[in-house]
Design a protein around this motif. Sequence first.
Motif, PDB file in Angstrom:
ATOM      1  N   PHE A 162      -7.147 -22.737  16.742  1.00 28.42           N
ATOM      2  CA  PHE A 162      -8.551 -22.998  16.441  1.00 28.42           C
ATOM      3  C   PHE A 162      -9.332 -21.701  16.363  1.00 28.42           C
ATOM      4  CE2 PHE A 162      -7.874 -27.110  18.840  1.00 28.42           C
ATOM      5  CZ  PHE A 162      -7.938 -27.906  17.725  1.00 28.42           C
ATOM      6  N   GLY A 163     -10.183 -21.592  15.341  1.00 22.12           N
ATOM      7  CA  GLY A 163     -11.170 -20.532  15.296  1.00 22.12           C
ATOM      8  C   GLY A 163     -12.447 -20.963  15.988  1.00 22.12           C
ATOM      9  N   ASP A 164     -13.463 -20.135  15.846  1.00 22.00           N
ATOM     10  CA  ASP A 164     -14.751 -20.421  16.487  1.00 22.00           C
ATOM     11  C   ASP A 164     -15.743 -20.868  15.425  1.00 22.00           C
ATOM     12  OD1 ASP A 164     -16.853 -20.593  18.251  1.00 22.00           O
ATOM     13  OD2 ASP A 164     -17.131 -18.443  18.447  1.00 22.00           O
ATOM     14  N   GLN A 165     -16.521 -19.944  14.878  1.00 22.16           N
ATOM     15  CA  GLN A 165     -17.549 -20.302  13.907  1.00 22.16           C
ATOM     16  C   GLN A 165     -17.152 -19.979  12.468  1.00 22.16           C
ATOM     17  OE1 GLN A 165     -21.610 -19.270  14.898  1.00 22.16           O
ATOM     18  NE2 GLN A 165     -21.047 -18.892  17.011  1.00 22.16           N
ATOM     19  N   LYS A 166     -16.017 -19.283  12.288  1.00 20.11           N
ATOM     20  CA  LYS A 166     -15.678 -18.835  10.942  1.00 20.11           C
ATOM     21  C   LYS A 166     -14.364 -19.401  10.448  1.00 20.11           C
ATOM     22  CE  LYS A 166     -18.119 -14.416  11.454  1.00 20.11           C
ATOM     23  NZ  LYS A 166     -17.972 -12.928  11.460  1.00 20.11           N
ATOM     24  N   TRP A 167     -13.255 -18.997  11.103  1.00 18.45           N
ATOM     25  CA  TRP A 167     -11.953 -19.243  10.510  1.00 18.45           C
ATOM     26  C   TRP A 167     -10.953 -19.837  11.496  1.00 18.45           C
ATOM     27  CZ3 TRP A 167     -12.472 -18.917   5.553  1.00 18.45           C
ATOM     28  CH2 TRP A 167     -13.292 -17.947   4.975  1.00 18.45           C
ATOM     29  N   ASP A 168     -10.258 -20.889  11.059  1.00 12.06           N
ATOM     30  CA  ASP A 168      -9.044 -21.348  11.700  1.00 12.06           C
ATOM     31  C   ASP A 168      -7.867 -20.585  11.093  1.00 12.06           C
ATOM     32  OD1 ASP A 168     -10.316 -23.291  13.302  1.00 12.06           O
ATOM     33  OD2 ASP A 168     -10.304 -24.718  11.644  1.00 12.06           O
ATOM     34  N   GLU A 169      -6.741 -20.519  11.836  1.00 16.87           N
ATOM     35  CA  GLU A 169      -5.699 -19.584  11.446  1.00 16.87           C
ATOM     36  C   GLU A 169      -4.292 -20.185  11.490  1.00 16.87           C
ATOM     37  OE1 GLU A 169      -7.959 -15.661  13.411  1.00 16.87           O
ATOM     38  OE2 GLU A 169      -5.978 -16.270  14.117  1.00 16.87           O
ATOM     39  N   LEU A 170      -3.450 -19.709  10.561  1.00 21.63           N
ATOM     40  CA  LEU A 170      -1.994 -19.833  10.660  1.00 21.63           C
ATOM     41  C   LEU A 170      -1.448 -18.423  10.788  1.00 21.63           C
ATOM     42  CD1 LEU A 170       0.626 -21.557  10.523  1.00 21.63           C
ATOM     43  CD2 LEU A 170       0.663 -21.035   8.067  1.00 21.63           C
ATOM     44  N   ILE A 192      -3.303  -8.195  14.379  1.00 25.16           N
ATOM     45  CA  ILE A 192      -2.579  -8.827  13.280  1.00 25.16           C
ATOM     46  C   ILE A 192      -3.436  -9.917  12.652  1.00 25.16           C
ATOM     47  CG2 ILE A 192      -0.511 -10.120  12.644  1.00 25.16           C
ATOM     48  CD1 ILE A 192       0.891  -8.811  15.044  1.00 25.16           C
ATOM     49  N   ASP A 193      -3.641  -9.805  11.339  1.00 26.65           N
ATOM     50  CA  ASP A 193      -4.406 -10.810  10.608  1.00 26.65           C
ATOM     51  C   ASP A 193      -3.585 -12.082  10.408  1.00 26.65           C
ATOM     52  OD1 ASP A 193      -6.670  -9.302  10.351  1.00 26.65           O
ATOM     53  OD2 ASP A 193      -6.333  -8.731   8.258  1.00 26.65           O
ATOM     54  N   PRO A 194      -4.256 -13.227  10.281  1.00 26.65           N
ATOM     55  CA  PRO A 194      -3.520 -14.458   9.957  1.00 26.65           C
ATOM     56  C   PRO A 194      -2.940 -14.398   8.556  1.00 26.65           C
ATOM     57  CG  PRO A 194      -5.891 -14.831   9.850  1.00 26.65           C
ATOM     58  CD  PRO A 194      -5.700 -13.457  10.428  1.00 26.65           C
ATOM     59  N   VAL A 195      -1.887 -15.166   8.327  1.00 26.20           N
ATOM     60  CA  VAL A 195      -1.316 -15.308   6.995  1.00 26.20           C
ATOM     61  C   VAL A 195      -2.227 -16.170   6.131  1.00 26.20           C
ATOM     62  CG1 VAL A 195       0.674 -16.181   5.700  1.00 26.20           C
ATOM     63  CG2 VAL A 195       1.018 -14.975   7.860  1.00 26.20           C
ATOM     64  N   VAL A 196      -2.778 -17.218   6.735  1.00 24.94           N
ATOM     65  CA  VAL A 196      -3.694 -18.116   6.032  1.00 24.94           C
ATOM     66  C   VAL A 196      -4.869 -18.409   6.953  1.00 24.94           C
ATOM     67  CG1 VAL A 196      -3.933 -20.330   4.814  1.00 24.94           C
ATOM     68  CG2 VAL A 196      -1.709 -19.201   4.887  1.00 24.94           C
ATOM     69  N   GLN A 197      -6.046 -18.554   6.373  1.00 27.96           N
ATOM     70  CA  GLN A 197      -7.222 -18.933   7.135  1.00 27.96           C
ATOM     71  C   GLN A 197      -7.969 -20.047   6.406  1.00 27.96           C
ATOM     72  OE1 GLN A 197      -9.417 -15.246   7.436  1.00 27.96           O
ATOM     73  NE2 GLN A 197     -10.458 -15.557   5.484  1.00 27.96           N
ATOM     74  N   TRP A 198      -8.662 -20.861   7.182  1.00 25.55           N
ATOM     75  CA  TRP A 198      -9.455 -21.963   6.649  1.00 25.55           C
ATOM     76  C   TRP A 198     -10.845 -21.919   7.258  1.00 25.55           C
ATOM     77  CZ3 TRP A 198      -4.408 -22.306   7.983  1.00 25.55           C
ATOM     78  CH2 TRP A 198      -3.513 -22.909   7.092  1.00 25.55           C
ATOM     79  N   ALA A 199     -11.864 -22.240   6.484  1.00 28.52           N
ATOM     80  CA  ALA A 199     -13.173 -22.496   7.071  1.00 28.52           C
ATOM     81  C   ALA A 199     -13.039 -23.673   8.038  1.00 28.52           C
ATOM     82  CB  ALA A 199     -14.193 -22.815   5.979  1.00 28.52           C
ATOM     83  N   THR A 200     -13.694 -23.572   9.172  1.00 25.93           N
ATOM     84  CA  THR A 200     -13.454 -24.527  10.256  1.00 25.93           C
ATOM     85  C   THR A 200     -13.677 -26.002   9.890  1.00 25.93           C
ATOM     86  OG1 THR A 200     -15.661 -23.990  11.114  1.00 25.93           O
ATOM     87  CG2 THR A 200     -13.799 -22.840  12.087  1.00 25.93           C
TER      88      THR A 200
END
Length: 386
Positions: free
Chosen positions: A259-267, A291-299
Amino acid sequence: MRARAVVAFRLAAAAALVLAAGCSSGDDDSSGRSAEESSSAAPAGSGGSGEQGSPPPDKGSAKVVGTVAENLRTPWGLAELPGGDLLVSSRDSGTVYHVAAKGGKVTEAGEVPGVQGDPGNEGGLLGLALGADEMVYAYFTSDSDNRIVRMTYDSDGPEGNRLGAPDTVFRGIPKGGRHNGGRIAFGPDKMLYVGTGEAGDPALAQDRESLGGKILRMTPDGEPARGNPDAGSVVYSYGHRNVQGLAWDDDKRLWAAEFGDQKWDELNLIEPGGNYGWPEAEGKENREGMIDPVVQWATPDASPSGIAFADGSIWMASLRGERMWRIPLDGEKAAADPQAFFDGEYGRLRTVQRASDGDLLLMTNETDLRGTPEKGDDRILRVEVS
């Protein structure tokens, strides 16, 4: 398909919960901005063995072909027994249920003693895993911490009394009203991997001495596994906000959803000793040493929970997003943009797991405080994917 009015009600209810919680995403309902496009890129400094064959096609398929079980209450963890029967944890009741492979009959296997009596929104009886010794491992919130126990399971025992007395394997994981982690899984190396949360205290994620906001790797007896970054520690990676999904690809690379917070969820693709940034970074910020996520989603599009690997792709259950995402992989990066299935059809999705026959088992999560249950909820669905 569920009515648009129902989906709209859910979104309004989620917004109200977020306002009540301030900037916290809670377990499932991140306080993100409006939906944005998903994005994917290779993580910085990834290890791994390279590609295995050709990447899967950009677009895949997912079809619900049956209902395995229904009328489950606050289901969270899922484990498959030899022969195909299932065990399901009920987060709020502390009960483990048995689901027959033939006919889907649901019976009570037993209660896990010591589960916190008032788990609130996010604690309680969480992840389940079956060890090589066929012991049942469970992650739960106690009155003092989050911990892992293991129990024997007697399939011939009387209903409600099939679980043996719990043996505590590991204790001392920070607990809180939110961000308790809870996903556990045995890896290809037969070690036990554990996703934890920072229990609402973001500083714990960067504290290498804390067990909060980490992925842990341990022996089945709860000892630090050989080859860990620090020989005397179970900490495998850090800088996580709230790890909810663990899965391995065909090259034995570990992937995790959080889970992300206010911006991005992560794989994320997990490296031993890797720092995944929280709370200094959220999503792709390209920060040195992180390390950056491979994929991110708006929450609003995700709030990811369980993940599974099948047919060259990661499949991710989404709670607030009410859909299952497919992320095709090309080695250590995404081969194409994520693809969504079942948007709003089955409500909030908690767990996805590959069954021994190759299908996916997809478990809904409508009967907790954030859902709007309908007749038959919660349920486990059988999904054919390609």
